[in-house]
Design a protein around this motif. Structure first.
Motif, PDB file in Angstrom:
ATOM      1  N   ALA A   1       0.608  -1.295   0.039  1.00  0.00           N
ATOM      2  CA  ALA A   1       0.156   0.020   0.164  1.00  0.00           C
ATOM      3  C   ALA A   1       0.724   1.217   0.103  1.00  0.00           C
ATOM      4  O   ALA A   1       0.481   2.202  -0.717  1.00  0.00           O
ATOM      5  CB  ALA A   1      -0.835  -0.038   1.257  1.00  0.00           C
ATOM      6  N   VAL A   2       1.701   1.161   0.814  1.00  0.00           N
ATOM      7  CA  VAL A   2       2.663   2.336   0.969  1.00  0.00           C
ATOM      8  C   VAL A   2       3.608   2.438  -0.359  1.00  0.00           C
ATOM      9  O   VAL A   2       3.637   3.667  -1.007  1.00  0.00           O
ATOM     10  CB  VAL A   2       3.833   2.147   2.072  1.00  0.00           C
ATOM     11  CG1 VAL A   2       4.902   3.197   1.914  1.00  0.00           C
ATOM     12  CG2 VAL A   2       3.096   2.341   3.504  1.00  0.00           C
ATOM     13  N   LYS A   3       3.950   1.618  -1.215  1.00  0.00           N
ATOM     14  CA  LYS A   3       4.642   1.575  -2.211  1.00  0.00           C
ATOM     15  C   LYS A   3       3.884   2.100  -3.450  1.00  0.00           C
ATOM     16  O   LYS A   3       4.269   3.067  -4.411  1.00  0.00           O
ATOM     17  CB  LYS A   3       5.010   0.411  -2.677  1.00  0.00           C
ATOM     18  CG  LYS A   3       6.546  -0.237  -1.908  1.00  0.00           C
ATOM     19  CD  LYS A   3       6.828  -1.325  -2.489  1.00  0.00           C
ATOM     20  CE  LYS A   3       8.361  -1.897  -1.839  1.00  0.00           C
ATOM     21  NZ  LYS A   3       8.762  -3.444  -2.339  1.00  0.00           N
ATOM     22  N   GLN A   4       2.704   1.584  -3.413  1.00  0.00           N
ATOM     23  CA  GLN A   4       1.848   2.333  -4.480  1.00  0.00           C
ATOM     24  C   GLN A   4       1.484   3.755  -4.397  1.00  0.00           C
ATOM     25  O   GLN A   4       1.291   4.494  -5.398  1.00  0.00           O
ATOM     26  CB  GLN A   4       0.294   1.498  -4.349  1.00  0.00           C
ATOM     27  CG  GLN A   4       0.291   0.306  -4.812  1.00  0.00           C
ATOM     28  CD  GLN A   4      -1.095  -0.308  -4.876  1.00  0.00           C
ATOM     29  OE1 GLN A   4      -2.241   0.147  -4.965  1.00  0.00           O
ATOM     30  NE2 GLN A   4      -1.090  -1.913  -4.548  1.00  0.00           N
ATOM     31  N   VAL A   5       1.453   4.397  -3.271  1.00  0.00           N
ATOM     32  CA  VAL A   5       1.548   5.694  -2.927  1.00  0.00           C
ATOM     33  C   VAL A   5       2.978   6.399  -3.390  1.00  0.00           C
ATOM     34  O   VAL A   5       2.972   7.446  -3.909  1.00  0.00           O
ATOM     35  CB  VAL A   5       1.004   6.122  -1.558  1.00  0.00           C
ATOM     36  CG1 VAL A   5       1.028   7.703  -1.333  1.00  0.00           C
ATOM     37  CG2 VAL A   5      -0.419   5.521  -1.433  1.00  0.00           C
ATOM     38  N   THR A   6       3.964   6.026  -2.673  1.00  0.00           N
ATOM     39  CA  THR A   6       5.085   6.642  -2.712  1.00  0.00           C
ATOM     40  C   THR A   6       5.844   6.484  -3.984  1.00  0.00           C
ATOM     41  O   THR A   6       6.622   7.363  -4.494  1.00  0.00           O
ATOM     42  CB  THR A   6       6.176   6.318  -1.452  1.00  0.00           C
ATOM     43  OG1 THR A   6       6.167   4.645  -1.447  1.00  0.00           O
ATOM     44  CG2 THR A   6       5.441   6.738  -0.159  1.00  0.00           C
ATOM     45  N   GLU A   7       6.041   5.274  -4.474  1.00  0.00           N
ATOM     46  CA  GLU A   7       6.680   4.831  -5.730  1.00  0.00           C
ATOM     47  C   GLU A   7       5.709   4.844  -7.089  1.00  0.00           C
ATOM     48  O   GLU A   7       6.649   5.259  -8.095  1.00  0.00           O
ATOM     49  CB  GLU A   7       7.231   3.415  -5.528  1.00  0.00           C
ATOM     50  CG  GLU A   7       8.258   3.343  -4.573  1.00  0.00           C
ATOM     51  CD  GLU A   7       8.992   1.848  -4.200  1.00  0.00           C
ATOM     52  OE1 GLU A   7       8.530   1.148  -5.183  1.00  0.00           O
ATOM     53  OE2 GLU A   7       9.795   1.652  -3.160  1.00  0.00           O
ATOM     54  N   LYS A   8       4.740   4.513  -7.063  1.00  0.00           N
ATOM     55  CA  LYS A   8       3.757   4.400  -8.230  1.00  0.00           C
ATOM     56  C   LYS A   8       2.957   5.828  -8.245  1.00  0.00           C
ATOM     57  O   LYS A   8       2.483   6.097  -9.324  1.00  0.00           O
ATOM     58  CB  LYS A   8       2.981   3.215  -8.278  1.00  0.00           C
ATOM     59  CG  LYS A   8       3.912   1.937  -8.190  1.00  0.00           C
ATOM     60  CD  LYS A   8       2.870   0.624  -8.237  1.00  0.00           C
ATOM     61  CE  LYS A   8       3.787  -0.429  -8.121  1.00  0.00           C
ATOM     62  NZ  LYS A   8       3.203  -1.591  -8.018  1.00  0.00           N
ATOM     63  N   GLY A   9       3.005   6.858  -7.365  1.00  0.00           N
ATOM     64  CA  GLY A   9       2.510   7.867  -7.514  1.00  0.00           C
ATOM     65  C   GLY A   9       0.753   8.053  -7.381  1.00  0.00           C
ATOM     66  O   GLY A   9       0.375   9.125  -7.808  1.00  0.00           O
ATOM     67  N   HIS A  10       0.396   6.971  -6.960  1.00  0.00           N
ATOM     68  CA  HIS A  10      -1.167   6.876  -6.894  1.00  0.00           C
ATOM     69  C   HIS A  10      -1.559   7.513  -5.443  1.00  0.00           C
ATOM     70  O   HIS A  10      -0.793   7.713  -4.656  1.00  0.00           O
ATOM     71  CB  HIS A  10      -1.779   5.305  -6.669  1.00  0.00           C
ATOM     72  CG  HIS A  10      -1.532   4.495  -7.958  1.00  0.00           C
ATOM     73  ND1 HIS A  10      -1.964   4.606  -9.023  1.00  0.00           N
ATOM     74  CD2 HIS A  10      -0.507   3.286  -8.055  1.00  0.00           C
ATOM     75  CE1 HIS A  10      -1.513   3.644  -9.818  1.00  0.00           C
ATOM     76  NE2 HIS A  10      -0.487   3.028  -9.243  1.00  0.00           N
ATOM     77  N   SER A  11      -2.945   7.996  -5.642  1.00  0.00           N
ATOM     78  CA  SER A  11      -3.537   8.627  -4.304  1.00  0.00           C
ATOM     79  C   SER A  11      -3.703   7.775  -3.306  1.00  0.00           C
ATOM     80  O   SER A  11      -3.967   6.600  -3.481  1.00  0.00           O
ATOM     81  CB  SER A  11      -4.644   9.485  -4.802  1.00  0.00           C
ATOM     82  OG  SER A  11      -5.553   8.640  -5.011  1.00  0.00           O
ATOM     83  N   VAL A  12      -3.688   8.474  -2.295  1.00  0.00           N
ATOM     84  CA  VAL A  12      -4.216   7.254  -1.223  1.00  0.00           C
ATOM     85  C   VAL A  12      -5.434   7.025  -1.091  1.00  0.00           C
ATOM     86  O   VAL A  12      -6.007   5.840  -0.986  1.00  0.00           O
ATOM     87  CB  VAL A  12      -3.882   7.942   0.411  1.00  0.00           C
ATOM     88  CG1 VAL A  12      -4.533   7.410   1.697  1.00  0.00           C
ATOM     89  CG2 VAL A  12      -2.581   8.379   0.856  1.00  0.00           C
ATOM     90  N   ALA A  13      -6.615   7.861  -1.759  1.00  0.00           N
ATOM     91  CA  ALA A  13      -7.722   7.386  -1.714  1.00  0.00           C
ATOM     92  C   ALA A  13      -7.784   6.285  -3.136  1.00  0.00           C
ATOM     93  O   ALA A  13      -8.747   5.300  -2.925  1.00  0.00           O
ATOM     94  CB  ALA A  13      -8.667   8.693  -2.188  1.00  0.00           C
TER      95      ALA A  13
END
Length: 56
Positions: A15-27
């Motif tokens: 979940a953290v990688k999807q936000v921090t590395e892939k640039g997806h929003s938390v939502a």
């Protein structure tokens, strides 16, 4: 009895990688994983805390 759900470490890290590395929003990540933005933010803080502890 507690109703809180426990997530595996791999789930939190992904979940953290999807936000921090892939640039997806938390939502986006929360919706994709079927959880809430609150949970994703908590996971981020837990992973960040663990990372900081390893640096010391």
């Amino acid at each position: 009895m507690s109703s809180s759900k426990r997530y595996p470490e791999e789930f939190k890290i992904e979940a953290v990688k999807q936000v921090t590395e892939k640039g997806h929003s938390v939502a986006e990540v929360a919706s994709r994983l079927g959880t809430t933005t609150h949970i994703v933010n908590l996971e981020f803080m837990q992973v960040l805390h663990l990372s900081l502890l390893q640096i010391r």
